[in-house]
Scaffold this motif. Structure first.
Motif, PDB file in Angstrom:
ATOM      1  N   GLU A 119      23.883 -17.597   3.884  1.00 52.04           N
ATOM      2  CA  GLU A 119      22.907 -17.341   2.807  1.00 52.04           C
ATOM      3  C   GLU A 119      21.963 -18.494   2.861  1.00 52.04           C
ATOM      4  OE1 GLU A 119      23.335 -14.733  -0.524  1.00 52.04           O
ATOM      5  OE2 GLU A 119      23.651 -13.130   1.009  1.00 52.04           O
ATOM      6  N   LEU A 120      22.583 -19.948   2.085  1.00 50.98           N
ATOM      7  CA  LEU A 120      22.059 -20.785   1.394  1.00 50.98           C
ATOM      8  C   LEU A 120      21.223 -21.377   3.215  1.00 50.98           C
ATOM      9  CD1 LEU A 120      23.886 -22.360  -1.411  1.00 50.98           C
ATOM     10  CD2 LEU A 120      21.689 -21.540  -1.640  1.00 50.98           C
TER      11      LEU A 120
ATOM     12  N   ARG B 133      38.169 -13.960  -1.478  1.00 56.47           N
ATOM     13  CA  ARG B 133      36.515 -15.888  -1.976  1.00 56.47           C
ATOM     14  C   ARG B 133      36.579 -15.899  -0.115  1.00 56.47           C
ATOM     15  NH1 ARG B 133      38.142 -17.920  -7.148  1.00 56.47           N
ATOM     16  NH2 ARG B 133      39.817 -16.416  -8.210  1.00 56.47           N
TER      17      ARG B 133
ATOM     18  N   ARG C 230      29.987 -15.897   2.924  1.00 58.12           N
ATOM     19  CA  ARG C 230      28.430 -15.531   2.476  1.00 58.12           C
ATOM     20  C   ARG C 230      27.189 -15.964   2.327  1.00 58.12           C
ATOM     21  NH1 ARG C 230      25.918 -12.940  -0.655  1.00 58.12           N
ATOM     22  NH2 ARG C 230      27.627 -13.533  -2.393  1.00 58.12           N
ATOM     23  N   THR C 231      27.902 -17.057   0.796  1.00 59.16           N
ATOM     24  CA  THR C 231      26.870 -17.981   0.248  1.00 59.16           C
ATOM     25  C   THR C 231      26.322 -19.175   0.814  1.00 59.16           C
ATOM     26  OG1 THR C 231      27.936 -17.536  -1.556  1.00 59.16           O
ATOM     27  CG2 THR C 231      26.959 -19.182  -1.963  1.00 59.16           C
ATOM     28  N   TYR C 232      27.325 -19.534   1.675  1.00 63.82           N
ATOM     29  CA  TYR C 232      27.266 -20.387   2.397  1.00 63.82           C
ATOM     30  C   TYR C 232      26.476 -20.363   3.891  1.00 63.82           C
ATOM     31  CZ  TYR C 232      27.900 -24.312   5.853  1.00 63.82           C
ATOM     32  OH  TYR C 232      27.383 -25.792   6.923  1.00 63.82           O
TER      33      TYR C 232
ATOM     34  N   HIS D 291      30.989 -21.119  -6.250  1.00 58.77           N
ATOM     35  CA  HIS D 291      30.460 -20.298  -6.473  1.00 58.77           C
ATOM     36  C   HIS D 291      32.098 -19.173  -5.803  1.00 58.77           C
ATOM     37  CE1 HIS D 291      28.259 -15.730  -6.324  1.00 58.77           C
ATOM     38  NE2 HIS D 291      28.624 -16.465  -5.355  1.00 58.77           N
ATOM     39  N   ALA D 292      32.442 -19.590  -4.642  1.00 54.32           N
ATOM     40  CA  ALA D 292      33.510 -18.405  -4.512  1.00 54.32           C
ATOM     41  C   ALA D 292      34.524 -18.997  -5.075  1.00 54.32           C
ATOM     42  CB  ALA D 292      33.345 -18.490  -3.042  1.00 54.32           C
TER      43      ALA D 292
ATOM     44  N   ALA E  97      29.048 -23.506  -2.044  1.00 54.05           N
ATOM     45  CA  ALA E  97      29.436 -22.005  -1.700  1.00 54.05           C
ATOM     46  C   ALA E  97      30.625 -22.155  -1.868  1.00 54.05           C
ATOM     47  CB  ALA E  97      28.754 -22.244  -0.321  1.00 54.05           C
TER      48      ALA E  97
ATOM     49  N   GLU F 250      33.173 -14.236   0.532  1.00 55.09           N
ATOM     50  CA  GLU F 250      32.429 -15.410  -0.705  1.00 55.09           C
ATOM     51  C   GLU F 250      31.503 -16.305  -0.076  1.00 55.09           C
ATOM     52  OE1 GLU F 250      29.795 -14.373  -3.287  1.00 55.09           O
ATOM     53  OE2 GLU F 250      30.529 -12.609  -2.362  1.00 55.09           O
ATOM     54  N   TYR F 251      32.305 -17.429   0.558  1.00 57.12           N
ATOM     55  CA  TYR F 251      32.218 -18.361   0.560  1.00 57.12           C
ATOM     56  C   TYR F 251      31.175 -18.150   2.040  1.00 57.12           C
ATOM     57  CZ  TYR F 251      32.458 -23.637   2.731  1.00 57.12           C
ATOM     58  OH  TYR F 251      31.684 -23.956   3.147  1.00 57.12           O
TER      59      TYR F 251
END
Length: 71
Positions: A41-42, A31, A37-39, A67-68, A64, A34-35
């Motif tokens: 990317e945005l 998790r 990666r999302t952070y 999402h995670a 983020a 994933e946080y």
């Protein structure tokens, strides 16, 4: 934001409790990855791209995290 505590009890079997702990650690690490990666990317998007998708830069961390950890 509501948080729930889930407590699973593996009984008195030490190996089962250790196995359960290891699984929780793996899940938490996944998790967190994933946080991140999302952070990233945005955060890499330009202000114009963020505006196109309706996201304010100050909301990236919240998005983020949702999402995670909430999905």
């Amino acid at each position: 934001m509501a948080h729930t505590a889930t407590l699973t009890h593996g009984g008195f079997n030490l190996s089962a409790r250790i196995e359960s702990f290891v699984e929780r650690v793996k899940e938490n690490r996944a998790r967190a990855a994933e946080y991140s990666r999302t952070y990233r990317e945005l955060q890499s998007l330009s202000n114009r791209e963020l505006d196109d998708i309706g996201v304010r830069r100050c909301d990236i961390a919240d998005i983020a995290r949702d999402h995670a950890y909430c999905a």
